[in-house]
Design a protein around this motif. Structure first.
Motif, PDB file in Angstrom:
ATOM      1  N   LEU A  46       4.656   5.242 -74.355  1.00 25.39           N
ATOM      2  CA  LEU A  46       5.221   6.547 -74.027  1.00 25.39           C
ATOM      3  C   LEU A  46       4.474   7.677 -74.729  1.00 25.39           C
ATOM      4  O   LEU A  46       3.898   8.539 -74.079  1.00 25.39           O
ATOM      5  CB  LEU A  46       6.697   6.568 -74.414  1.00 25.39           C
ATOM      6  CG  LEU A  46       7.437   7.888 -74.229  1.00 25.39           C
ATOM      7  CD1 LEU A  46       7.456   8.298 -72.767  1.00 25.39           C
ATOM      8  CD2 LEU A  46       8.861   7.761 -74.743  1.00 25.39           C
ATOM      9  N   GLN A  77       1.674   9.749 -73.292  1.00 26.24           N
ATOM     10  CA  GLN A  77       0.662   8.980 -72.546  1.00 26.24           C
ATOM     11  C   GLN A  77       0.937   8.961 -71.054  1.00 26.24           C
ATOM     12  O   GLN A  77       0.034   8.771 -70.256  1.00 26.24           O
ATOM     13  CB  GLN A  77       0.594   7.530 -73.055  1.00 26.24           C
ATOM     14  CG  GLN A  77      -0.354   7.349 -74.211  1.00 26.24           C
ATOM     15  CD  GLN A  77       0.378   7.130 -75.512  1.00 26.24           C
ATOM     16  OE1 GLN A  77       1.593   7.034 -75.515  1.00 26.24           O
ATOM     17  NE2 GLN A  77      -0.346   7.065 -76.606  1.00 26.24           N
ATOM     18  N   LYS A  78       2.203   9.109 -70.696  1.00 25.06           N
ATOM     19  CA  LYS A  78       2.526   9.033 -69.270  1.00 25.06           C
ATOM     20  C   LYS A  78       2.178  10.327 -68.553  1.00 25.06           C
ATOM     21  O   LYS A  78       1.652  10.307 -67.456  1.00 25.06           O
ATOM     22  CB  LYS A  78       4.018   8.772 -69.091  1.00 25.06           C
ATOM     23  CG  LYS A  78       4.418   7.349 -69.340  1.00 25.06           C
ATOM     24  CD  LYS A  78       5.805   7.185 -68.768  1.00 25.06           C
ATOM     25  CE  LYS A  78       6.535   6.039 -69.387  1.00 25.06           C
ATOM     26  NZ  LYS A  78       7.940   6.064 -68.980  1.00 25.06           N
ATOM     27  N   THR A  79       2.519  11.449 -69.171  1.00 28.83           N
ATOM     28  CA  THR A  79       2.333  12.716 -68.460  1.00 28.83           C
ATOM     29  C   THR A  79       1.049  13.419 -68.863  1.00 28.83           C
ATOM     30  O   THR A  79       0.630  14.357 -68.207  1.00 28.83           O
ATOM     31  CB  THR A  79       3.498  13.682 -68.770  1.00 28.83           C
ATOM     32  OG1 THR A  79       3.492  13.940 -70.185  1.00 28.83           O
ATOM     33  CG2 THR A  79       4.827  13.090 -68.377  1.00 28.83           C
ATOM     34  N   HIS A 114       0.856  15.292 -71.275  1.00 30.90           N
ATOM     35  CA  HIS A 114       1.257  16.535 -71.929  1.00 30.90           C
ATOM     36  C   HIS A 114       1.103  16.389 -73.442  1.00 30.90           C
ATOM     37  O   HIS A 114       1.305  15.315 -73.989  1.00 30.90           O
ATOM     38  CB  HIS A 114       2.719  16.839 -71.565  1.00 30.90           C
ATOM     39  CG  HIS A 114       3.146  18.229 -71.858  1.00 30.90           C
ATOM     40  ND1 HIS A 114       3.644  18.601 -73.073  1.00 30.90           N
ATOM     41  CD2 HIS A 114       3.138  19.345 -71.080  1.00 30.90           C
ATOM     42  CE1 HIS A 114       3.941  19.904 -73.036  1.00 30.90           C
ATOM     43  NE2 HIS A 114       3.646  20.378 -71.840  1.00 30.90           N
TER      44      HIS A 114
END
Lengths: 810, 278
Positions: free
Chosen positions: B220, B245-247, B249
């Motif tokens: 995450l 890590q997902k977005t 951002h």
């Protein structure tokens, strides 16, 4: 062995070639193997983006828009209840909760990116504040509570039509895939289907859809289809070959050509890194059917030679066969390849271009096998007769061949008896075809790629019926500087554009950042309805964005506005994926943008699925006719050059022209669109269908010109021998394309059926209208007058007398 | 400080020598393992740290999206403990169009009692009560959750099971690597984490780095704590970098003008102060 062959170049060539049969055969097998080693490298690409070239401006812009706004193609699960309360009852809402809970456990789904009534928040304004709370924490237990939720949801404009149906009959659970799982959409789709199977439903219907699901579904769909079609095609063709000659070599040698062709085309694709698209599925089947044609003609001639010269060596038989066949085989291969090259040159979509390229490579490989490998392999076996040709072949009678040959003989005689009638019927067919063809329509609908009963098609229909729809345009609004979108006058212009779009046909809803701001403004003003409007103050807009971000994910607004508030995305949702509907919206939208959004400080650009669809489908019509023109021209040119006669070239394309016209008529009358799946048929049909005419003319020329027969004799011999071989050639192609018609991918079905129909029409025209035309025209290229030893040098004026003459001769 | 390190080194060496004598077969690595504090001990040590009764500071938030576009927000914040109860107020100073926007929060001692939160919007000249944020909600559009922020450099002992799994260097400092797992599925969902690995400084008990996994075990985010130095005798981390890590951002929180000693007036945590601003 005597050496008359050495007088011609072709003869010397085959004399040399047949001296090294093992080497040639070995090279052929090597060619097959070297193509085959690349096959494991083949990748599949079933995304709809594959249909558009990577550097197409529409696609480039679309990719940029997707990147700027982080747009994903989520999977969508629809829960629908047609009862009086719709899904707003304790039972249905518990199903929504259940699926929301379970969907995040499906491998590949991002548990943090699941959206449903069970995850979303309501914004409620009261006298002392503004509260952002879930619509429900736990599914309600009584109807009153469900009614309250309904009221709250229906009051939240942004969700109405998108997350919930406007009439409350359905709701969606939307989930994004993890980045790593995007390549395994088919597996995720399968797991989702299995998951919803277990959902505790009573009256609810559940559908799984979404672009992610569609492309996932296509992969498994294609695999299953290909695994069935290809062996079936091979089997069917083998049966045809068996009936043609009833010998092992008659089956084996053409199949060797098939292997070479497939290995070159598919191995070539894999080696070149060209992915296997939906449409590529048709490639092996088509090549199987086409590749055997040369083999059928060569073997036919070979067996005739065996009958005619029982005492000569196998090598001599092979040379005799090849001397007669190399020319027609070469011409027909080149014309067939021309059809595919027409597709290559005229198409816009990469899958079609690649289809054309590799089909042409396959066809030319088949030619190489026909000219070199087949004779080499044939030399290695002992002469053997085919039962089908037993009894010799005297050139005057068709008594010696099987009933296929006799049937063709009867057909030939009938045509010569009444050429005028044949031509009159032909003329009427042409007129009718032109009238029908005028009804032809260019159109496409992606979901029509699936059978109506497929779950994905059912889901798409349900979502289009109950929700705002599954097709969308994205309109990117661009302001000059960061935070430009805080300005109320721009926001109001975006709002006006939304209202305008909502009046367009098939447009069911629009969403933009403006909807959020209005919702927010109302929440800040005790939920008073008059506050549901764009705030007047740019600072207030800035503060709304700030506080919204205080309660949401950092990427919450990503889909609607870029990070420095310069670009906004307005999504227009339609309930129809039909090209003609998208066209209306696209054209109206562009006009609106020209009139209202083309000042330097604020501009708008159209993108989205609808634009992408428009881009490729709008090309189909024009490119189709370009492809047809290229194929016709190429075929005409090749035939004219090979026969050294423009008349012969023109006669060669008569049948295919009629056949293609006829298919347009069938499509026009039956309402079959000229679309992605059907647009390739004509060029292929021309390239393949012209073979019948070429073989007919070539043999006639040989009989009349070289062997100095008169026309009647020539026809009498043509039909049972070449006609018979053409019949099997036709049968192989018809059945091969017929196999496509059993596909479970509707575009392949239509594609296969149309080519099958067209090839049938070509075959029939080449066996009726073409001979009748030649008979009536007596074209100069046949030069049959120079046969003074024959009785009939000038034909009698009444064709009706001719059969009698022929009969007398017999 | 050096002296203390020297003493530790001396005793470590002594213990090593002695244990080598007593247990000749035992390797030094195994010895280290025996001497490491347990996960619970580490958690206790973290939360026993002094954070000062009250603090004022400037908080700069740099937010970066996937494509590298950046927003920079500057706030001035105050925090004060009233026993177990904690009051926090954040005033936005820039950008200009949000200047004066303020959030006021009362965190009550009872674990299950909802916190109170108010918001001031200068453009509306209005104070609004707003719903309390959930622990797993993101804090003011950053990649930190309210739980990450509320605890500041502390941790929720009771939310996780704590297990020491090793010792590693982070930014040149010796840390204990601790694996923490939410005690149950419900807590995991509240927090939004399925597992967290933290690297805890072995001397000053500040978490130097954390890695987070989502409830389904997908990677995450990471949080990296930097610029740790003493302010008025209190170890203070001045920078926190979070990356999702997902977005894609990213957030960088930077503290400056940290002051534990100046008096923080009680009336700054009121509606009136929100309107008045600082």
């Amino acid at each position: 062995m005597n050496t008359p062959y050495l007088e011609t170049q072709a003869g010397r060539f085959y004399w040399t070639l047949t001296a090294y049969p093992k080497t040639i055969l070995f090279l052929g097998i090597l060619l097959i193997l070297s193509g085959a080693v690349f096959l494991p490298k083949m990748v599949k690409d079933t995304t709809s983006e594959a249909a558009i070239p990577v550097n197409d401006p529409v696609r480039v812009y679309r990719d940029r828009v997707k990147d700027v706004f982080g747009l994903k193609d989520p999977v969508v699960i629809a829960v629908i209840n047609d009862g009086p309360n719709g899904i707003f009852n304790p039972q249905s809402l518990s199903v929504v909760s259940w699926i929301t809970e379970r969907i995040s456990e499906v491998p590949g789904i991002d548990p943090d990116r699941v959206t449903s009534l069970a995850t979303e928040n309501d914004i409620i304004g009261t006298e002392d504040g503004m509260f952002v709370d879930p619509f429900f924490e736990e599914p309600p237990t009584v109807q009153e509570e469900a009614d309250r939720i309904r009221q709250a949801v229906m009051d939240f404009d942004l969700y109405v039509g998108s997350l919930v149906a406007r009439d409350g009959r359905g709701t969606l659970i939307v989930a994004e895939l993890l980045k790593d799982a995007e390549g395994q959409a088919d597996e995720v789709y399968r797991q989702l289907l299995a998951m919803v199977q277990q959902a505790p439903v009573h009256e609810e219907e559940i559908h799984v859809a979404g672009e992610g699901a569609v492309s996932g579904y296509l992969v498994s769909y294609i695999n299953a289809d290909a695994q069935r079609l290809n062996p079936l095609a091979a089997f069917v063709i083998t049966i045809v070959l068996f009936f043609a000659y009833r010998t092992l070599r008659g089956v084996f040698l053409p199949n060797l050509m098939v292997l070479g062709t497939l290995s070159a085309a598919l191995g070539g694709m894999a080696a070149a890194g060209v992915p296997f698209y939906v449409i590529s599925n048709a490639l092996p089947v088509i090549l199987i059917a086409i590749a055997v044609a040369d083999g059928i003609h060569i073997m036919g001639e070979y067996y005739e030679q065996v009958e005619a010269h029982p005492d000569v060596s196998q090598r001599e038989l092979v040379i005799r066969t090849m001397l007669k066949m190399w020319r027609p085989v070469m011409i027909t291969s080149i014309t067939t390849a021309s059809g595919f090259i027409g597709i290559r040159l005229a198409s816009y979509m990469p899958p079609m271009k690649d289809f054309g390229t590799f089909a042409a490579i396959g066809v030319m490989t088949a030619l190489v096998f026909a000219l070199f490998v087949i004779p080499a392999a044939l030399v290695l076996v002992r002469p053997r007769r085919s039962k089908m040709f037993r009894g010799g072949f005297n050139g005057h009678s068709d008594q010696s061949v099987d009933w296929f040959g006799r049937l063709m003989g009867v057909l030939g005689r009938s045509v010569i008896r009444r050429p005028g009638l044949v031509l009159a019927i032909g003329g009427m067919v042409v007129v009718a075809a032109v009238l029908g063809a005028l009804k032809l329509e260019v159109n496409e609908d992606r979901i029509k790629n699936f059978q109506d009963t497929e779950p994905i098609a059912v889901a798409d229909r349900a979502i289009n019926r109950i929700f705002d729809g599954t097709t969308y345009f994205d309109i990117v609004i661009e302001t000059q500087e960061p935070e430009g979108l805080f300005r109320p006058e721009y926001l109001r212009r975006i709002e006006a554009m939304q209202r305008f779009f909502e009046t367009l046909p098939q447009v069911k809803g629009t969403t933009s950042i403006v909807d959020f701001l209005k919702q927010m403004n109302r929440g800040m003003h005790e939920d008073r309805q008059e506050a549901y409007q764009v705030p007047d103050d740019a600072d207030l807009v800035a503060q709304y964005f700030l506080i919204y971000s205080a309660s949401g994910d950092p990427t919450d607004f990503e889909e609607y506005v870029d990070y420095d508030y310069r670009l906004a995305n307005l999504r227009v949702i339609m309930d129809s994926g039909l090209f003609t509907d998208e066209e209306v919206v696209k054209e109206t939208a562009e006009q609106y943008i020209r009139e209202h959004f083309s000042t330097p400080e604020i501009t708008a650009t159209l993108s989205g699925r609808g634009s992408v669809d428009y881009q490729w489908v709008s090309q189909i019509g024009r490119n189709h006719f370009r492809g047809v023109a290229i194929a016709l021209l190429a075929v005409w040119l090749v035939a004219s050059l090979s026969f050294r006669s423009v008349t012969a070239g023109t006669l060669s394309v008569v049948s295919v022209t009629i056949s293609v016209l006829l298919i347009y008529a069938v499509m026009g009358v039956l309402g079959i669109w000229l679309g992605v799946g059907t647009s390739m048929f004509a060029a292929i049909a021309i390239g393949v269908g012209v073979d019948f005419a070429v073989h007919t003319i070539d043999r006639l020329k040989m009989l009349v010109h070289d062997q100095k027969r008169n026309l009647q004799e020539a026809f009498a011999q043509l039909f049972p021998s070449t006609g018979r071989a053409l019949f099997f050639n036709f049968a192989a192609i018809l059945l091969g394309f017929g196999v496509l018609a059993t596909s479970s991918v509707p575009p392949l079905v239509r594609f296969g059926s149309l080519i099958g129909l067209s090839v049938s029409a070509s075959f029939i025209a080449s066996m009726t209208i073409l001979p009748a035309l030649i008979y009536v025209m007596k074209p100069a290229f046949l030069r049959f007058k120079r046969a003074p030893e024959r009785r009939e040098t000038i034909l009698p004026p009444e064709p009706a007398i001719v059969p009698a003459e022929v009969d007398k001769e017999r | 400080m050096k002296k203390r390190a020297a003493i530790i080194a001396f005793f470590s060496a002594l213990i090593l020598t002695l244990s080598a004598l007593v247990y000749p077969a035992r390797s030094s690595a195994q010895t280290d393992e025996l001497n490491r504090p347990t996960g619970d001990e580490i958690a206790q040590r973290i939360n026993a740290r002094n954070e000062g009764e009250a603090v004022s500071r400037t908080l700069t938030m740099e937010l970066m999206d996937r494509t590298g576009k950046k927003r920079v927000l500057v706030t001035r914040g105050f925090r004060k403990y009233y026993g177990e109860e904690k009051h926090t107020v954040v005033f936005y100073e820039s950008p200009k169009n949000v200047k004066g926007t303020a959030f006021l929060t009362y965190d009550y001692a009872e674990a299950n009692g909802d916190d109170d939160q108010w918001l001031y919007l200068p453009a509306l000249r209005k104070v609004l009560r707003i719903s309390a944020s959930d622990r797993g909600d993101y804090f003011l559009g950053t990649d930190f959750t309210y739980d990450d922020i509320k605890k500041e450099t502390k941790v929720g002992i009771e939310d996780y099971t704590w297990k020491t799994i090793g010792e590693e260097k982070v930014d040149g400092h010796r840390t204990f690597k601790v694996e923490t797992t939410p005690v149950n599925q419900k807590v995991a969902k509240e927090l939004g984490y399925g597992r967290v690995v933290r690297w805890v400084d072995a001397e000053i008990w500040i978490v130097r780095k954390s890695e987070f996994w989502d409830v389904r075990g997908n990677p995450l985010k990471t949080i990296h704590t930097k610029d740790i130095r003493k302010v008025q005798g209190i170890w203070t981390a001045h920078q926190f970098e979070a990356e999702n890590q997902k977005t894609g951002h990213k957030t960088i929180l930077t503290l400056s003008d940290v002051d534990y000693e100046s008096k923080v007036a009680d009336d700054i945590f009121t509606e009136r102060a929100l309107r008045r601003g600082i």
